[in-house]
Design a protein around this motif. Structure first.
Motif, PDB file in Angstrom:
ATOM      1  N   PHE A 203       0.844  -1.191   0.000  1.00 41.43           N
ATOM      2  CA  PHE A 203       0.000   0.000   0.000  1.00 41.43           C
ATOM      3  C   PHE A 203       0.884   1.246   0.000  1.00 41.43           C
ATOM      4  O   PHE A 203       2.105   1.170   0.203  1.00 41.43           O
ATOM      5  CB  PHE A 203      -0.926   0.007   1.219  1.00 41.43           C
ATOM      6  CG  PHE A 203      -0.207   0.027   2.539  1.00 41.43           C
ATOM      7  CD1 PHE A 203      -0.020   1.213   3.241  1.00 41.43           C
ATOM      8  CD2 PHE A 203       0.298  -1.149   3.084  1.00 41.43           C
ATOM      9  CE1 PHE A 203       0.645   1.242   4.448  1.00 41.43           C
ATOM     10  CE2 PHE A 203       0.974  -1.131   4.304  1.00 41.43           C
ATOM     11  CZ  PHE A 203       1.140   0.058   4.984  1.00 41.43           C
ATOM     12  N   ALA A 204       0.265   2.374  -0.230  1.00 41.89           N
ATOM     13  CA  ALA A 204       0.963   3.662  -0.269  1.00 41.89           C
ATOM     14  C   ALA A 204       2.114   3.650  -1.261  1.00 41.89           C
ATOM     15  O   ALA A 204       3.100   4.353  -1.084  1.00 41.89           O
ATOM     16  CB  ALA A 204       1.469   4.048   1.124  1.00 41.89           C
ATOM     17  N   GLY A 205       2.002   2.822  -2.269  1.00 39.91           N
ATOM     18  CA  GLY A 205       3.007   2.803  -3.320  1.00 39.91           C
ATOM     19  C   GLY A 205       4.210   1.948  -3.043  1.00 39.91           C
ATOM     20  O   GLY A 205       4.842   1.428  -3.961  1.00 39.91           O
ATOM     21  N   ARG A 206       4.580   1.721  -1.736  1.00 39.74           N
ATOM     22  CA  ARG A 206       5.808   0.982  -1.460  1.00 39.74           C
ATOM     23  C   ARG A 206       5.840   0.248  -0.116  1.00 39.74           C
ATOM     24  O   ARG A 206       6.700  -0.594   0.108  1.00 39.74           O
ATOM     25  CB  ARG A 206       7.011   1.905  -1.526  1.00 39.74           C
ATOM     26  CG  ARG A 206       7.021   3.044  -0.548  1.00 39.74           C
ATOM     27  CD  ARG A 206       8.288   3.904  -0.686  1.00 39.74           C
ATOM     28  NE  ARG A 206       8.365   4.528  -1.977  1.00 39.74           N
ATOM     29  CZ  ARG A 206       9.297   4.236  -2.875  1.00 39.74           C
ATOM     30  NH1 ARG A 206      10.200   3.317  -2.621  1.00 39.74           N
ATOM     31  NH2 ARG A 206       9.328   4.882  -4.035  1.00 39.74           N
ATOM     32  N   MET A 207       4.920   0.543   0.818  1.00 41.48           N
ATOM     33  CA  MET A 207       4.915  -0.129   2.113  1.00 41.48           C
ATOM     34  C   MET A 207       4.265  -1.502   2.003  1.00 41.48           C
ATOM     35  O   MET A 207       3.310  -1.696   1.237  1.00 41.48           O
ATOM     36  CB  MET A 207       4.190   0.715   3.158  1.00 41.48           C
ATOM     37  CG  MET A 207       4.812   2.086   3.394  1.00 41.48           C
ATOM     38  SD  MET A 207       6.550   1.990   3.895  1.00 41.48           S
ATOM     39  CE  MET A 207       6.399   1.038   5.417  1.00 41.48           C
ATOM     40  N   ILE A 208       4.759  -2.481   2.793  1.00 42.19           N
ATOM     41  CA  ILE A 208       4.286  -3.857   2.718  1.00 42.19           C
ATOM     42  C   ILE A 208       4.089  -4.403   4.126  1.00 42.19           C
ATOM     43  O   ILE A 208       4.940  -4.222   5.004  1.00 42.19           O
ATOM     44  CB  ILE A 208       5.298  -4.755   1.972  1.00 42.19           C
ATOM     45  CG1 ILE A 208       5.554  -4.242   0.562  1.00 42.19           C
ATOM     46  CG2 ILE A 208       4.812  -6.203   1.916  1.00 42.19           C
ATOM     47  CD1 ILE A 208       6.734  -4.900  -0.126  1.00 42.19           C
ATOM     48  N   VAL A 209       2.965  -5.059   4.354  1.00 39.80           N
ATOM     49  CA  VAL A 209       2.762  -5.887   5.544  1.00 39.80           C
ATOM     50  C   VAL A 209       2.578  -7.321   5.057  1.00 39.80           C
ATOM     51  O   VAL A 209       1.974  -7.556   4.011  1.00 39.80           O
ATOM     52  CB  VAL A 209       1.544  -5.431   6.375  1.00 39.80           C
ATOM     53  CG1 VAL A 209       1.797  -4.075   6.991  1.00 39.80           C
ATOM     54  CG2 VAL A 209       0.267  -5.418   5.532  1.00 39.80           C
ATOM     55  N   TYR A 210       3.124  -8.291   5.809  1.00 39.95           N
ATOM     56  CA  TYR A 210       3.056  -9.666   5.320  1.00 39.95           C
ATOM     57  C   TYR A 210       3.026 -10.674   6.464  1.00 39.95           C
ATOM     58  O   TYR A 210       3.420 -10.385   7.603  1.00 39.95           O
ATOM     59  CB  TYR A 210       4.248  -9.971   4.398  1.00 39.95           C
ATOM     60  CG  TYR A 210       5.604  -9.956   5.066  1.00 39.95           C
ATOM     61  CD1 TYR A 210       6.166 -11.123   5.580  1.00 39.95           C
ATOM     62  CD2 TYR A 210       6.333  -8.777   5.188  1.00 39.95           C
ATOM     63  CE1 TYR A 210       7.410 -11.121   6.186  1.00 39.95           C
ATOM     64  CE2 TYR A 210       7.574  -8.764   5.795  1.00 39.95           C
ATOM     65  CZ  TYR A 210       8.116  -9.945   6.289  1.00 39.95           C
ATOM     66  OH  TYR A 210       9.348  -9.925   6.903  1.00 39.95           O
ATOM     67  N   GLY A 211       2.547 -11.858   6.137  1.00 40.22           N
ATOM     68  CA  GLY A 211       2.550 -12.985   7.055  1.00 40.22           C
ATOM     69  C   GLY A 211       2.883 -14.252   6.290  1.00 40.22           C
ATOM     70  O   GLY A 211       2.342 -14.485   5.198  1.00 40.22           O
ATOM     71  N   ASN A 212       3.775 -15.075   6.835  1.00 27.98           N
ATOM     72  CA  ASN A 212       4.202 -16.312   6.188  1.00 27.98           C
ATOM     73  C   ASN A 212       4.114 -17.487   7.153  1.00 27.98           C
ATOM     74  O   ASN A 212       4.247 -17.325   8.377  1.00 27.98           O
ATOM     75  CB  ASN A 212       5.662 -16.205   5.709  1.00 27.98           C
ATOM     76  CG  ASN A 212       5.846 -15.183   4.618  1.00 27.98           C
ATOM     77  OD1 ASN A 212       4.953 -14.965   3.809  1.00 27.98           O
ATOM     78  ND2 ASN A 212       7.000 -14.533   4.598  1.00 27.98           N
ATOM     79  N   TYR A 213       3.913 -18.659   6.587  1.00 26.85           N
ATOM     80  CA  TYR A 213       4.052 -19.910   7.340  1.00 26.85           C
ATOM     81  C   TYR A 213       5.116 -20.741   6.647  1.00 26.85           C
ATOM     82  O   TYR A 213       5.084 -20.916   5.428  1.00 26.85           O
ATOM     83  CB  TYR A 213       2.742 -20.691   7.376  1.00 26.85           C
ATOM     84  CG  TYR A 213       2.906 -22.085   7.953  1.00 26.85           C
ATOM     85  CD1 TYR A 213       3.155 -22.277   9.310  1.00 26.85           C
ATOM     86  CD2 TYR A 213       2.847 -23.202   7.122  1.00 26.85           C
ATOM     87  CE1 TYR A 213       3.327 -23.544   9.826  1.00 26.85           C
ATOM     88  CE2 TYR A 213       3.015 -24.472   7.631  1.00 26.85           C
ATOM     89  CZ  TYR A 213       3.257 -24.639   8.983  1.00 26.85           C
ATOM     90  OH  TYR A 213       3.432 -25.903   9.486  1.00 26.85           O
ATOM     91  N   PHE A 214       6.076 -21.233   7.428  1.00 32.53           N
ATOM     92  CA  PHE A 214       7.163 -22.038   6.874  1.00 32.53           C
ATOM     93  C   PHE A 214       7.224 -23.374   7.599  1.00 32.53           C
ATOM     94  O   PHE A 214       7.204 -23.433   8.827  1.00 32.53           O
ATOM     95  CB  PHE A 214       8.503 -21.312   7.012  1.00 32.53           C
ATOM     96  CG  PHE A 214       9.680 -22.155   6.591  1.00 32.53           C
ATOM     97  CD1 PHE A 214       9.872 -22.484   5.265  1.00 32.53           C
ATOM     98  CD2 PHE A 214      10.583 -22.625   7.535  1.00 32.53           C
ATOM     99  CE1 PHE A 214      10.948 -23.267   4.877  1.00 32.53           C
ATOM    100  CE2 PHE A 214      11.664 -23.405   7.152  1.00 32.53           C
ATOM    101  CZ  PHE A 214      11.845 -23.727   5.824  1.00 32.53           C
ATOM    102  N   ARG A 215       7.329 -24.461   6.801  1.00 31.20           N
ATOM    103  CA  ARG A 215       7.428 -25.811   7.348  1.00 31.20           C
ATOM    104  C   ARG A 215       8.697 -26.478   6.835  1.00 31.20           C
ATOM    105  O   ARG A 215       8.908 -26.582   5.627  1.00 31.20           O
ATOM    106  CB  ARG A 215       6.210 -26.642   6.923  1.00 31.20           C
ATOM    107  CG  ARG A 215       6.307 -28.128   7.274  1.00 31.20           C
ATOM    108  CD  ARG A 215       6.320 -28.350   8.773  1.00 31.20           C
ATOM    109  NE  ARG A 215       6.401 -29.777   9.097  1.00 31.20           N
ATOM    110  CZ  ARG A 215       6.425 -30.265  10.326  1.00 31.20           C
ATOM    111  NH1 ARG A 215       6.374 -29.437  11.358  1.00 31.20           N
ATOM    112  NH2 ARG A 215       6.492 -31.568  10.540  1.00 31.20           N
ATOM    113  N   GLY A 216       9.563 -26.875   7.766  1.00 29.62           N
ATOM    114  CA  GLY A 216      10.764 -27.581   7.391  1.00 29.62           C
ATOM    115  C   GLY A 216      10.460 -29.024   7.008  1.00 29.62           C
ATOM    116  O   GLY A 216       9.655 -29.688   7.654  1.00 29.62           O
TER     117      GLY A 216
END
Length: 243
Positions: A203-216
């Motif tokens: 949003f706002a052209g360049r800001m990012i919010v994120y959420g990830n799930y990682f499984r080994g």
């Protein structure tokens, strides 16, 4: 200390690139990311008489990403990340020699680890286009990412204390062993592999919010310790697109 130095060098490099490297083509972009990581590792013992439990602390991560847009919907997004974790692992093994003799071994290990990680993500993007005044602006984008991640052990330590309780004909004796410390090459595997999936919102052209799930998918530690440990984590963070 190694983690701080490496991250500082990386940030200095990308900053210099942003100032002197010029503009990238329109289908390429890059930026920085930072996250809180919540670890829930799982364990698999090779001895049916053993039980493994753990207690983990909130970890931290950060690094840079590069994005190549194949078209308006699909992109390739490799990343270079650093992550740190700490916590404890408790192992209890109970052996019944016969009906009158039981030996219980308990070990508690405090572990810390810093890793270099290379996610190789395929990203799908949907841009929100304004339909009327006050609706979503065209520079807001929802993304879904998925792909393999390579994890390299950079530095780690393991401090272990243990005890042995012997029950013999109703009488108990306890032996407590001194603390022992092992380094990265003795405990953690030098390399592990897994798969991640996540979402982000730009949003706002360049800001990012994120959420990830990682499984080994491969063990984080070496097999000679009598169990395997698998990475299992949630990452929540912020990012900024430099270009």
């Amino acid at each position: 200390m190694k983690y701080i130095i490496a991250l500082g060098v990386m940030l200095s490099t990308v900053s210099a690139f942003g100032q002197f490297g010029g503009r990238l083509p329109d289908n390429k972009s890059w930026g920085l990311k930072a996250s809180f990581n919540y670890y829930l590792p799982s364990y698999k013992t090779t001895n049916p008489a053993s039980e493994i439990s753990n207690n983990t602390n909130t970890g931290f991560g950060g690094g840079a990403y590069f994005r190549y847009d194949f078209n308006d919907l699909v992109s390739f997004q490799p990343e270079l990340l650093f992550a740190s974790r700490s916590g404890s692992v408790t192992g209890v093994t109970t052996n019944e020699v016969d009906t009158n003799i039981t030996i219980t071994e308990t070990s508690v290990s405090n572990v810390a680890q810093t890793t270099i990680e290379l996610p190789l993500n395929l990203k799908f993007r949907w841009e929100f286009i304004a339909r009327h005044q006050g609706a979503w602006k065209s520079n807001s984008t929802l993304g879904v990412v998925t792909g393999p991640r390579l994890v390299f052990n950079m530095a780690s330590s393991r401090t272990t204390s243990s005890s042995e309780v012997t029950s013999l004909y109703g009488q108990q004796s306890t032996e407590v062993r001194d603390l022992s410390t092992t380094n990265a090459t003795d405990y953690f595997s030098p390399f592990s592999f897994g798969w991640g999936v996540g979402v982000d919102y730009e949003f706002a052209g360049r800001m990012i919010v994120y959420g990830n799930y990682f499984r080994g998918l491969t063990s984080m530690n070496k097999p000679e310790f009598g169990f395997k440990s698998f990475d299992n984590r949630f990452e929540v963070g912020l990012g900024i697109r430099i270009y």
